[in-house]
Design an enzyme around this catalytic site. Structure first.
Site, PDB file in Angstrom:
ATOM      1  N   ASP A   1       0.841  -1.195   0.000  1.00  0.00           N
ATOM      2  CA  ASP A   1       0.000   0.000   0.000  1.00  0.00           C
ATOM      3  C   ASP A   1       0.879   1.250   0.000  1.00  0.00           C
ATOM      4  OD1 ASP A   1      -2.320   1.435  -0.002  1.00  0.00           O
ATOM      5  OD2 ASP A   1      -2.621   1.326   2.170  1.00  0.00           O
TER       6      ASP A   1
ATOM      7  N   HIS B   1      -3.719  13.924   0.790  1.00  0.00           N
ATOM      8  CA  HIS B   1      -3.997  13.034   1.928  1.00  0.00           C
ATOM      9  C   HIS B   1      -2.842  13.084   2.932  1.00  0.00           C
ATOM     10  CE1 HIS B   1      -5.261   9.546   4.245  1.00  0.00           C
ATOM     11  NE2 HIS B   1      -4.091   8.973   4.019  1.00  0.00           N
TER      12      HIS B   1
ATOM     13  N   ARG C   1       0.977  16.532  13.126  1.00  0.00           N
ATOM     14  CA  ARG C   1       2.118  17.450  13.247  1.00  0.00           C
ATOM     15  C   ARG C   1       1.737  18.777  12.602  1.00  0.00           C
ATOM     16  NH1 ARG C   1       3.867  12.737  11.065  1.00  0.00           N
ATOM     17  NH2 ARG C   1       3.648  13.725   9.032  1.00  0.00           N
TER      18      ARG C   1
ATOM     19  N   GLU D   1     -10.454   3.820   3.867  1.00  0.00           N
ATOM     20  CA  GLU D   1      -9.597   4.634   3.003  1.00  0.00           C
ATOM     21  C   GLU D   1      -9.940   4.293   1.561  1.00  0.00           C
ATOM     22  OE1 GLU D   1      -5.447   4.174   4.175  1.00  0.00           O
ATOM     23  OE2 GLU D   1      -5.706   5.664   5.783  1.00  0.00           O
TER      24      GLU D   1
ATOM     25  N   GLU E   1      -9.158   3.925  -2.042  1.00  0.00           N
ATOM     26  CA  GLU E   1      -7.912   3.786  -2.802  1.00  0.00           C
ATOM     27  C   GLU E   1      -8.170   3.137  -4.160  1.00  0.00           C
ATOM     28  OE1 GLU E   1      -4.617   2.249  -0.640  1.00  0.00           O
ATOM     29  OE2 GLU E   1      -5.246   3.159   1.259  1.00  0.00           O
TER      30      GLU E   1
ATOM     31  N   ASP F   1      -8.987   0.268   2.168  1.00  0.00           N
ATOM     32  CA  ASP F   1      -7.986  -0.064   3.191  1.00  0.00           C
ATOM     33  C   ASP F   1      -8.584   0.315   4.557  1.00  0.00           C
ATOM     34  OD1 ASP F   1      -5.659  -0.542   4.627  1.00  0.00           O
ATOM     35  OD2 ASP F   1      -4.781   1.399   4.133  1.00  0.00           O
TER      36      ASP F   1
ATOM     37  N   ARG G   1      -8.162   3.616  13.516  1.00  0.00           N
ATOM     38  CA  ARG G   1      -7.275   4.747  13.792  1.00  0.00           C
ATOM     39  C   ARG G   1      -6.689   4.719  15.201  1.00  0.00           C
ATOM     40  NH1 ARG G   1      -6.064   5.819   8.757  1.00  0.00           N
ATOM     41  NH2 ARG G   1      -7.846   6.495   7.515  1.00  0.00           N
TER      42      ARG G   1
ATOM     43  N   GLN H   1      -4.035   2.002  15.198  1.00  0.00           N
ATOM     44  CA  GLN H   1      -2.954   2.522  14.353  1.00  0.00           C
ATOM     45  C   GLN H   1      -2.120   3.584  15.090  1.00  0.00           C
ATOM     46  OE1 GLN H   1      -4.483   4.431  10.809  1.00  0.00           O
ATOM     47  NE2 GLN H   1      -2.459   4.892   9.980  1.00  0.00           N
TER      48      GLN H   1
ATOM     49  N   LYS I   1      -4.428  -2.112  10.386  1.00  0.00           N
ATOM     50  CA  LYS I   1      -4.781  -2.210   8.965  1.00  0.00           C
ATOM     51  C   LYS I   1      -5.016  -3.656   8.519  1.00  0.00           C
ATOM     52  CE  LYS I   1      -3.509   2.089   7.544  1.00  0.00           C
ATOM     53  NZ  LYS I   1      -4.295   2.964   6.664  1.00  0.00           N
TER      54      LYS I   1
ATOM     55  N   THR J   1      -8.962  -5.867   4.040  1.00  0.00           N
ATOM     56  CA  THR J   1      -8.851  -4.927   2.916  1.00  0.00           C
ATOM     57  C   THR J   1      -9.832  -5.422   1.861  1.00  0.00           C
ATOM     58  OG1 THR J   1      -6.495  -4.629   3.364  1.00  0.00           O
ATOM     59  CG2 THR J   1      -7.285  -3.890   1.222  1.00  0.00           C
TER      60      THR J   1
ATOM     61  N   THR K   1      -4.752   6.515   0.021  1.00  0.00           N
ATOM     62  CA  THR K   1      -6.020   7.236   0.000  1.00  0.00           C
ATOM     63  C   THR K   1      -6.038   8.327  -1.066  1.00  0.00           C
ATOM     64  OG1 THR K   1      -6.132   6.869   2.362  1.00  0.00           O
ATOM     65  CG2 THR K   1      -7.659   8.492   1.466  1.00  0.00           C
TER      66      THR K   1
ATOM     67  N   GLU L   1      -9.891  12.432   7.693  1.00  0.00           N
ATOM     68  CA  GLU L   1      -9.729  13.773   7.113  1.00  0.00           C
ATOM     69  C   GLU L   1     -11.030  14.568   7.167  1.00  0.00           C
ATOM     70  OE1 GLU L   1      -7.313  13.439   3.203  1.00  0.00           O
ATOM     71  OE2 GLU L   1      -7.865  11.413   3.791  1.00  0.00           O
TER      72      GLU L   1
HETATM   73 CA    CA Z   1      -3.889   3.125   2.989  1.00  0.00          CA
END
Ligand code: CA
Length: 438
Positions: free
Chosen positions: A139, A146, A155, A211, A213, A245, A249, A252, A265, A269, A372, A386
């Protein structure tokens, strides 16, 4: 070789399969995506099929009744297999030769159609299966929008890491838990720790996300130690599908440092069942994403003038959500986003080339996914992380229900399609999955 537009893309082509001529179908005769299916309610061996309107053309049956006898033997043999790996392994000439024959077989030209009862199966009475045996799954993270959106959440002052504009970043995903569209997703359990907690607890993920994709399957692979150059990369790509995907969160966020995504993850999938070949996409190729002034040029092994001119794909992807309550009240799914795959910072050729650049061998049937797909605009973001700013800005569903992340009973539906003036629209079908409790 890159595929040119030919008679199989002719917008005037019609099929004797009526449903393939209907406006808005995902599977007109100009598409011809490959998949694997078997008849429902029996244990018959899986067959390779091609989607045409609301039917599946059974390639095993076509071979049995002699419709492929002019084709090379290796290609005939590949059509009788129970997955697409052999066809993929033959390389781009094979899928192209087969496409040519299928277009000829399915077109309406006044001559008597072949005995359709033997070779056509209603899609509704077929069970669709994983199209290939997927040995490895990688992936990527190819949308700079994204990467920036996610980076900002974690950050704020330094959203994009300094390697991003040089390296098509990726990680090795889990192939064993790749499942087909329509399969339920059991909410994963794992270690979660909120900022307020000093130690983690184990339990169902509270921040389950999707996600959106785009995936691409490796056709012919490469030997270990023999990288694929950027100008040859597309010859090694069989075709594209949609990928979800699924991402927990909270699991993760707690586990990802220092080695990256793992159990947040790897529980599931989802992929869409039909693989749209690169040749079918030829009319929809476009320039790749135009890097803003001041961004570095790709390093030479990732640079190709042709890839810059034609490496993009004018593919629109959409995400829809239907809660259990919406479903019960027969409401239409709510569209959460729409984005263009053309806006990816890295092209599929660059991702594949980078993957093999250290000598790593790719094998037929390997799945690579884009990461993504998000664009710059509001309404184009391919994950709830997001859209809701990590859950801080909830969205309202038509029932008045609020969502920051997925709730049990929610169904997530992806769609993808290509449109271009002068050509017939082609679609990817759906990639859907419903969340169930742990
Ligand atoms: Ca992904």
């Amino acid at each position: 070789m890159s595929y040119s537009i030919n008679h199989t893309h002719d917008p005037n082509l019609r099929s004797w399969v009526e449903s393939a001529n209907q406006q808005g179908t995902d599977f007109p005769i100009q598409n011809l995506p490959f998949g694997v299916f078997r008849h429902r309610d029996n244990t018959e061996t899986p067959h390779i099929g091609v989607a045409i309107g609301d039917r599946i053309l059974d390639l095993f049956a076509c071979h049995q009744v002699g419709l492929f006898k002019e084709l090379p033997e290796s290609l005939q043999a590949a059509c009788t297999k129970t997955n697409l790996n052999s066809l993929m392994a033959l390389g781009s000439w094979a899928s192209s030769t087969l496409r040519d024959r299928l277009s000829e077989l399915l077109r309406l030209d006044g001559s008597q159609p072949p005995q359709e009862t033997k070779i056509l199966v209603p899609m509704a009475s077929a069970e669709l299966l994983l199209p290939a045996q997927i040995g490895d799954y990688t992936d990527f993270y190819a949308s700079i929008f994204h990467a920036t959106n996610v980076g900002k959440l974690f950050r704020p002052d330094n959203p994009l890491l300094p390697n991003y504009k040089y390296v098509p970043v990726g990680y090795h995903g889990r192939a064993s838990s790749i499942i087909l569209s329509g399969t339920d997703i059991q909410r994963p359990q794992g270690q979660r720790k909120t900022p307020q907690e000093s130690v983690p607890t184990f339990g169902p993920s509270r921040l389950l996300d999707y996600e959106m994709e785009v995936g691409f399957f490796v056709g012919s692979g490469n030997e270990r130690g023999r990288p694929i150059t950027i100008d040859k990369a597309e010859e090694h790509i069989f075709g594209l599908c949609l990928v979800n995907d699924w991402s927990a969160r909270d699991i993760q966020a707690w586990e990802y440092q220092p080695l990256g995504p793992f159990l947040g993850k790897s529980f599931a999938t989802t992929i869409s069942p039909w693989i749209v070949t690169l040749e079918a996409l030829a009319p929809f190729r476009c320039a790749s994403y135009s890097r803003p002034e001041g961004d570095p040029s790709p390093l030479p092994y990732l640079y190709s003038a042709k890839d810059i001119q034609r490496g993009g794909i004018n593919l629109t992807v959409e995400v829809m959500l239907s809660s259990a309550q919406m479903h019960a009240q027969k409401m239409k799914p709510l569209r959460l986003s729409r984005a263009s795959f053309q806006q990816m910072y890295w092209t599929i050729a660059q991702m594949l080339t980078h993957h093999t650049s250290n000598g790593c061998n790719l094998r037929s049937g390997d799945l690579l996914a884009s990461g993504t797909v998000s664009n710059a605009e509001e309404g184009s973001q391919g994950s709830l992380l997001e859209i809701t700013r990590r859950g801080s800005q909830q969205i309202e569903l038509p029932t008045g229900e609020m969502r920051s992340f997925l709730v049990d009973g929610d169904e997530v539906i992806f769609r993808g399609y290509c449109e271009q003036q002068g050509y017939v629209r082609i679609g990817f079908g759906e990639c859907r999955g419903k969340v169930t409790s742990s």
